[in-house]
Design a protein around this motif. Structure first.
Motif: not given
Length: 449
Positions: A301-315
């Motif tokens: 779950t931590g990795q899932a959250s981190a990847s979505r934070l990266l997604y938001g900042m990358g977008r």
């Protein structure tokens, strides 16, 4: 007439309130105090229950602020988006950057502890083998999407809750039979005048707050939720309060079962010895299994959250755009997941469990303070919602939440402060290069609400 290209992949809205709460419970983990028991008990000088109660107050107030902001900005960026849209674009970037440290360290700590636990039972297997095995397995699970992860979450959460119930029952029986303190009702886990130190308790509280981390991760799933404006806030507060009650109960019983916080055979795995004292080798074995399950669950779950934070900042063009890629079949931010898997593996060879535990709350607490300030900025000042309950909900509660987070933050260890400051410096250097010495504006997307 021109043919339109295929619609770009995006995150799918598959999570209802029940699944959001399940995600949060799995991320936080009903057994979260187990691996922290020896560290927090020793740091607080036997006041672990008090440290967890203080941490719950801080986290509950901040959970309320997360819920408020999610009704206005139901996006995957979480604290990063809230601060960016209500405070300042640079503050938003820094909020996302420091929270990224938090989300990097959560799966890292889980993988390190999984390796420590596995090594205790299989000492002939070299530690690097466990690090590689657990890091790879967790990354693969996240690559196949939240549907797969949620199926695993349900089973893992059931196992963890079952072991918690077993430990509570065994501890009550053992205390009644005279084990440890030999009493069921005592103020010692909250206040023992012989060993109490406010500074030590506050330092321990800053580490105990780690156990609650994960309730904030729910907000990163706003674009995976069916009704984010309604359900993100509810799930965040529910998870924080439910886990708080469980954590304080475990800390209270554990401290009474082993009152001498100076006599743990091994501080990092002290709870295994506590469980053996109250329930024998059989309970210790199942606690070990639960710790492995909890480590896997928290890392996934931590990795899932981190990847979505990266997604938001990358977008939003604050990080390389490859992080904004979504796999068309599995609806996962593929490169964010792979990047987090690589970071976890590499750092697993460089950092100890306790060092990661001390450093993790630097980013979390700074991010929490930004979220509390965002509520005040948005609702109290911009929207001028200041009368009746709005005064308390939009100013007083987030202000107290900010103050409590700040109090815990200033009591972080020197190690945590140094690591955090280095991380912030790297972020500022990166953004300075990105904006040519801050001569250009920090990129900020338009957001209609």
């Amino acid at each position: 007439m021109t043919a339109s290209g295929p619609e770009p992949a995006h995150l799918k809205r598959i999570l209802d309130l029940r699944l959001l709460v399940l995600f949060g419970l799995t991320f936080v983990g009903p057994t979260a105090p187990f691996p922290m028991f020896g560290i927090v008990s020793s740091m607080s000088r036997g006041h672990m229950a008090l440290a967890y109660a203080l941490a719950m107050v801080c986290m509950s107030l901040t959970a309320y602020s997360y819920g408020k902001m999610a009704t206005v900005f139901p996006t995957a960026g979480s604290a990063y988006t809230y601060a960016q849209q209500t405070l300042h674009p640079l503050v938003g970037f820094l909020a996302g950057w420091v929270m990224l440290l938090d989300y990097v360290l959560i799966p890292l700590m889980s993988v390190i502890y999984l390796s420590l636990t596995a090594q205790r039972f299989f000492p002939s297997v070299p530690p690097p083998v466990w690090l590689i095995l657990f890091s790879s397995a967790i990354t693969v699970m996240n690559l196949f999407g939240l549907k797969v992860a949620n199926r695993a979450n349900f089973g893992m959460t059931a196992v963890m809750l079952g072991v918690v119930v077993w430990f509570v029952a065994a501890a009550v029986h053992a205390l009644h039979a005279g084990v440890g303190a030999g009493v069921l009702l005592s103020t010692r886990p909250f206040y023992d005048p012989a060993t109490f130190s406010l500074g030590q308790v506050m330092s321990a509280t800053s580490v105990a707050a780690y156990s609650y981390l994960g309730f904030d991760g729910i907000s990163t799933l706003a674009e995976d939720a069916r009704d984010p404006k309604r359900d993100i806030g509810r799930a965040t507060v529910l998870v924080c309060l439910c886990c708080g009650v469980l954590f304080i109960l475990q800390a209270y019983l554990g401290q009474l079962a082993w009152p001498d916080f100076t006599s743990y055979p091994n501080t990092e795995t002290a709870f295994l010895d506590v469980s053996r004292r109250v329930g024998g080798d059989q309970l210790m074995l199942f606690v070990s299994i639960a710790l492995v399950v909890a480590g896997v669950a928290s890392a996934v779950t931590g990795q899932a959250s981190a990847s979505r934070l990266l997604y938001g900042m990358g977008r939003d063009r604050l990080l390389p755009s490859l992080f904004a890629y979504i796999h068309p079949k599995y609806s996962t931010p593929t490169y964010g997941v792979l990047f987090m898997g690589a970071v976890t593996l590499v750092c697993g060879f460089l950092l100890s469990f306790q060092l990661a535990a001390e450093a993790i709350n630097f980013g979390a607490l700074l991010g929490f303070m930004c979220v509390n300030l965002s509520v005040i900025s948005r609702f109290y000042f911009r929207d001028r919602q200041r009368t009746g309950w709005s005064f308390f909900g939009n100013l007083l509660l987030p202000a107290v939440g900010f103050a409590v987070c700040l109090l815990i933050f200033v009591n972080l260890s020197r190690t945590a402060t140094v690591i955090g400051c280095v991380w912030v410096t790297v972020g500022l250097v990166y953004m300075g290069l990105r904006t040519r010495g801050f001569r250009n504006n920090v990129p900020i997307p338009s957001f209609s609400d």
